[in-house]
Scaffold this motif. Sequence first.
Motif, PDB file in Angstrom:
ATOM      1  N   PRO A 108     -44.622  17.854  -3.324  1.00  0.00           N
ATOM      2  CA  PRO A 108     -44.664  18.669  -2.130  1.00  0.00           C
ATOM      3  C   PRO A 108     -43.511  19.646  -2.013  1.00  0.00           C
ATOM      4  CG  PRO A 108     -43.952  16.449  -1.613  1.00  0.00           C
ATOM      5  CD  PRO A 108     -44.376  16.450  -3.037  1.00  0.00           C
ATOM      6  N   PHE A 109     -42.344  19.355  -2.617  1.00  0.00           N
ATOM      7  CA  PHE A 109     -41.192  20.232  -2.473  1.00  0.00           C
ATOM      8  C   PHE A 109     -40.908  21.027  -3.734  1.00  0.00           C
ATOM      9  CE2 PHE A 109     -40.136  16.631   0.404  1.00  0.00           C
ATOM     10  CZ  PHE A 109     -40.369  17.324   1.567  1.00  0.00           C
ATOM     11  N   TYR A 114     -46.461  11.137  -0.620  1.00  0.00           N
ATOM     12  CA  TYR A 114     -45.476  12.207  -0.659  1.00  0.00           C
ATOM     13  C   TYR A 114     -45.157  12.701   0.751  1.00  0.00           C
ATOM     14  CZ  TYR A 114     -46.586  12.193  -5.632  1.00  0.00           C
ATOM     15  OH  TYR A 114     -46.784  11.814  -6.927  1.00  0.00           O
ATOM     16  N   VAL A 115     -46.169  12.720   1.609  1.00  0.00           N
ATOM     17  CA  VAL A 115     -45.945  13.102   3.007  1.00  0.00           C
ATOM     18  C   VAL A 115     -45.042  12.070   3.685  1.00  0.00           C
ATOM     19  CG1 VAL A 115     -47.047  13.549   5.222  1.00  0.00           C
ATOM     20  CG2 VAL A 115     -48.146  14.315   3.110  1.00  0.00           C
ATOM     21  N   VAL A 116     -45.308  10.782   3.420  1.00  0.00           N
ATOM     22  CA  VAL A 116     -44.472   9.717   3.976  1.00  0.00           C
ATOM     23  C   VAL A 116     -43.033   9.864   3.482  1.00  0.00           C
ATOM     24  CG1 VAL A 116     -44.076   7.230   4.030  1.00  0.00           C
ATOM     25  CG2 VAL A 116     -46.404   8.133   4.240  1.00  0.00           C
ATOM     26  N   ALA A 133     -41.480  12.582   2.463  1.00  0.00           N
ATOM     27  CA  ALA A 133     -40.861  13.746   3.091  1.00  0.00           C
ATOM     28  C   ALA A 133     -40.441  13.435   4.524  1.00  0.00           C
ATOM     29  CB  ALA A 133     -41.827  14.931   3.064  1.00  0.00           C
ATOM     30  N   GLY A 134     -41.283  12.701   5.252  1.00  0.00           N
ATOM     31  CA  GLY A 134     -40.941  12.367   6.630  1.00  0.00           C
ATOM     32  C   GLY A 134     -39.713  11.478   6.724  1.00  0.00           C
ATOM     33  N   ILE A 135     -39.612  10.482   5.848  1.00  0.00           N
ATOM     34  CA  ILE A 135     -38.480   9.556   5.895  1.00  0.00           C
ATOM     35  C   ILE A 135     -37.178  10.259   5.524  1.00  0.00           C
ATOM     36  CG2 ILE A 135     -37.483   7.510   4.806  1.00  0.00           C
ATOM     37  CD1 ILE A 135     -40.315   6.411   4.524  1.00  0.00           C
ATOM     38  N   LEU A 136     -37.172  10.978   4.407  1.00  0.00           N
ATOM     39  CA  LEU A 136     -35.947  11.641   3.966  1.00  0.00           C
ATOM     40  C   LEU A 136     -35.571  12.791   4.890  1.00  0.00           C
ATOM     41  CD1 LEU A 136     -36.292  11.657   0.077  1.00  0.00           C
ATOM     42  CD2 LEU A 136     -35.270   9.954   1.581  1.00  0.00           C
ATOM     43  N   GLY A 137     -36.571  13.465   5.454  1.00  0.00           N
ATOM     44  CA  GLY A 137     -36.277  14.527   6.417  1.00  0.00           C
ATOM     45  C   GLY A 137     -35.603  13.981   7.658  1.00  0.00           C
ATOM     46  N   ALA A 138     -36.114  12.856   8.172  1.00  0.00           N
ATOM     47  CA  ALA A 138     -35.492  12.238   9.346  1.00  0.00           C
ATOM     48  C   ALA A 138     -34.078  11.778   9.036  1.00  0.00           C
ATOM     49  CB  ALA A 138     -36.345  11.062   9.829  1.00  0.00           C
ATOM     50  N   ALA A 139     -33.860  11.244   7.845  1.00  0.00           N
ATOM     51  CA  ALA A 139     -32.518  10.809   7.470  1.00  0.00           C
ATOM     52  C   ALA A 139     -31.566  11.992   7.346  1.00  0.00           C
ATOM     53  CB  ALA A 139     -32.571  10.031   6.155  1.00  0.00           C
ATOM     54  N   ALA A 140     -32.057  13.107   6.829  1.00  0.00           N
ATOM     55  CA  ALA A 140     -31.205  14.277   6.618  1.00  0.00           C
ATOM     56  C   ALA A 140     -30.696  14.867   7.927  1.00  0.00           C
ATOM     57  CB  ALA A 140     -31.967  15.339   5.823  1.00  0.00           C
ATOM     58  N   LEU A 163     -49.500   4.811  -0.296  1.00  0.00           N
ATOM     59  CA  LEU A 163     -48.545   4.834   0.811  1.00  0.00           C
ATOM     60  C   LEU A 163     -47.085   4.677   0.391  1.00  0.00           C
ATOM     61  CD1 LEU A 163     -50.352   2.702   3.549  1.00  0.00           C
ATOM     62  CD2 LEU A 163     -50.020   5.173   3.512  1.00  0.00           C
ATOM     63  N   CYS A 164     -46.800   4.121  -0.754  1.00  0.00           N
ATOM     64  CA  CYS A 164     -45.424   3.714  -1.090  1.00  0.00           C
ATOM     65  C   CYS A 164     -44.491   4.924  -1.241  1.00  0.00           C
ATOM     66  CB  CYS A 164     -45.410   2.897  -2.375  1.00  0.00           C
ATOM     67  SG  CYS A 164     -43.748   2.317  -2.820  1.00  0.00           S
ATOM     68  N   PRO A 165     -43.524   5.099  -0.355  1.00  0.00           N
ATOM     69  CA  PRO A 165     -42.609   6.240  -0.493  1.00  0.00           C
ATOM     70  C   PRO A 165     -41.663   6.092  -1.682  1.00  0.00           C
ATOM     71  CG  PRO A 165     -41.933   4.822   1.331  1.00  0.00           C
ATOM     72  CD  PRO A 165     -43.255   4.306   0.849  1.00  0.00           C
TER      73      PRO A 165
END
Length: 737
Positions: A6-7, A587-589, A591-598, A649-651
Amino acid sequence: MKAAAPFCTAAPLTRAPSGATLPRRGGRENARRVRRPSSNLLACLTFLLALLLQILPAQAGQLDRAALERYFPPPLVVGEKDATLPIWPILKQQAGSYEVFAYAFESVDLAPIPGFGGTPPDLLVALAPDGTFRDVKVISQHEPVFLEGLGPEPLFAFVEQYAGLSARQAIRVGRPNARAGGAVPQTTVDGISMATASTRVINQSILASALAVARGKLGFGATNLGLKVEAKPDLYEPLTLADLMARGWVKRLTVTNEAAAAAFKGTGVADQGDGPPDAVLTDLYVAYLNAPSIGRNLLGQTRFDALMRELGPGNHAVMVVSAGPPDAPENPLGERFVFGAVPDRLAIGQGGLIVTARDMAVERRDAGFAEGVPEGPWTILRIDQAAGFDPSAPWVLTETIVRERGQILSEKILRTFTAETKLPADLFTRVKPDEGPSWTDPWRARAPALGLIGLMLAVLVPILARQRGLVADARRFTIFRLGFLALTLGFIGWFAQAQLSIVTLVGLVRAATTTHDLAFLLYDPPSLVLWAFALGALVVWGRGTFCGWLCPFGALQEFVALLARPLRIRQVAVPPRLDRALRQAKYVVLAGILGAAAVGSPLADSFSEIEPFKTAITLTFVRSWPFVAYAVGLLVLNLFVYKGFCRYLCPLGASLALLGRVRMLDWIPRRAECGSPCQLCKVRCRYGAIEPSGRIDYPECFQCMDCVTIIHDPGQCVPQVVARKRGRRVVPQRAAA
C-alpha cells in the motif's frame, strides 16, 4: 494473486545474471533465480524512518507540586523543585526544623528507557537520603501485557516490593514468588509470570533513575553500587587497647564543657553545661569489629565468633562504649538509649552521607571486654551490606548534642561532634562493585532457552536448504514438521514467551518518535534472536520461514486444523476475486496500527488487539471473555478457512510480506509443465500461494513445502508420472550456481 504494497512498491525484476536460466513464456520461472533488493522499497522505508524520527519530542514528567502533594500529604511537605535535577525534596519536621525525608522524582525524567509499548514507563520514586527507597508508584505505562492482558494490578504489586530496598545494591528480578522460598538474596524482587521482559524494563527504569539522583544529590553512584568490602578473616595480630588506639584503629570522642560551649557560642545556650570547662560531657570509644585484629582483641575469641555468626556475611559491626557515667545528661548511651533501635544521637557517616546503623540488641550481661576497655554502657551497631559502607575508606561517628532555648515556645539547637576512623586497606578484601542491572542480565538468565532456540534454527536451515533430503520424503517430512511445530508452540510460544508481534513494530515507531532508543529490544533475548533470524530469512527465502515454521499461533492453527477431518468439516473455497480483496485487508490493518503509533495515538494499542497472540500464547487464554472468544473464534474459523487470520488479517504477516520483497532468491523449484497443463500443486496449496500459471506468490507463501515434496515425488508429480510412462526423465529447472 500478487499482493500489492500500500505504501511502497517493489521495482520490477531485473535481468538475470549471466549463466542463469530465464523464465519461460507463460509466466513459469526457474527456481533459485537471483533477485536484486528493491531500491525503491529500501529508499521508501529509509524516508519513512527519517520522517518518524522528527515527529514528536521526548516524553517528560507530568507531575507538578499539586499532584505531588496528593502523594505526600501532611505532615510531609513538598519543597521547592531542585534547580539542577528534576527532583522535589519531601520534607518532614524534626527537632524544630525541617529535614529531607525523601527526594521524589519521575523515572521518565532521568531514565526514559522504552518499554515494549515503545514509550518509557513513568514511575514516581521516593528515595531517602541514605539511598533506600521510601516508595515507588506507577504514574503511567504502555506495556502491552499490563494494558489489556494481566491488567495493571500485578504491576502495582511489583513496584511495592522496592520500599525498604537500597539503590546502593543491584536489585534483580527473580522468578515469580522467588522470595517466598527464602533462598534468594534480599536484593531480589519477585517477577511476574508472562511479563518477564517488561518487569526487567521497569526495574532498570527505577534503578537507573535512582542512581542518577544518587550521583547528583546523595554523593554516591556506580563507585560503591553493590560494593563488597570484607575484613580478612585469617588476618589476626594480638594487640592491646593501647596498641589499637596508637594505630588509630580504635578512636576516642571526648566532648568537654569547653568544647560544647564553643560549639554553641552565640546561640544563647552556650552556658548550659554544668561544672568546670574541662569537665567531660561525653567520652566514647569507637571500634570497627569485623577485623579480627580489632574485634577479637576487644571481645575475646568466643564473643567475637558468636558476633560474626549473628552478624551474617557482608554486614558490618561498630562498637561504641561510653566511659562517662550512665546518668550523664549528654551521654547518648544512658538510660534513654533504646536497645535494638537506631540511636537518636549517634550516627555513622561516610562520604557526607549518613549510613543506617541499628543497635543489634545483643546480650548486655558479662561483657568480658579486653583489659582497659571502659565498663560503661555500650552498643554494637549493625550496618547492613545494602548500605554500601566501605570500612577501608574513612568514616566518622557523629554525636549530636541538643540544647533548648526558650521556655514557652522552646527551640531545639543541635551541634555535632565527630571522630574519624581510617583503617588500612590491607585488613580487607575488596570485591569489584556490581555495576547494577543491565540488559545483559536477561541474556545470562535465559541462556538455556536461547541455546534450544539456536538448535532449532540450526536444524531448520539445512532442512529447508536441502530440498532433495528430508523434504522429498513425504512421510518423514510430515512427522518432522509436526514435531517442529509442537516445539514452536510449546517451547517458543508458551514457555519462552517469544511470540513475535506487531507490538514490537509499534514500539519501534514510538521509540523513533520519542526516545530514539531501541535498548528495550535487548530485554527480551528469545524474541530478539527470532527477529534477527526472521529478518535474515526474508532476504533469502521470504516471509514464509517465520510464518510457516516459527510463529506459535500459526502452529496452534495448524494443530487445530488437524481436527477438521475427524470432525468431517470441509474447507470453504473462497472465490478468487474475494480472496484477492481479503488479502489486502492485512495491509490496511498494518497501515492503521503504524499510523496511529506514529502520531502518538493510544489507538495503536487497541488496534494491535486484532492479533490474538497475547490472548492465546502470552496469557494462555487466561483473560477476559471477549478476548478469549475472539481468539477461539479465529481458531474455529481456521477449521473452515485454513489459516484465515494469517492470510487476511495478520498485520505482522503483512509487514513481513512487504519486507520480504527484498528476497534475493526464487528458491522453490518449478517445472515447465507447472501451471500448464499441471495444476496439482496449485490445487493442493492450502494457502492459495500458487497462481494458475504455476508461479509462486512468495509474499503469500508459508513454506509448508508441500509443493516441494510433490515436485520431487515421482509418484505424485504429474509431469514425472507422464514422463515415466513415456520413458523419459523430467527435472525441475534450476538456476546456475
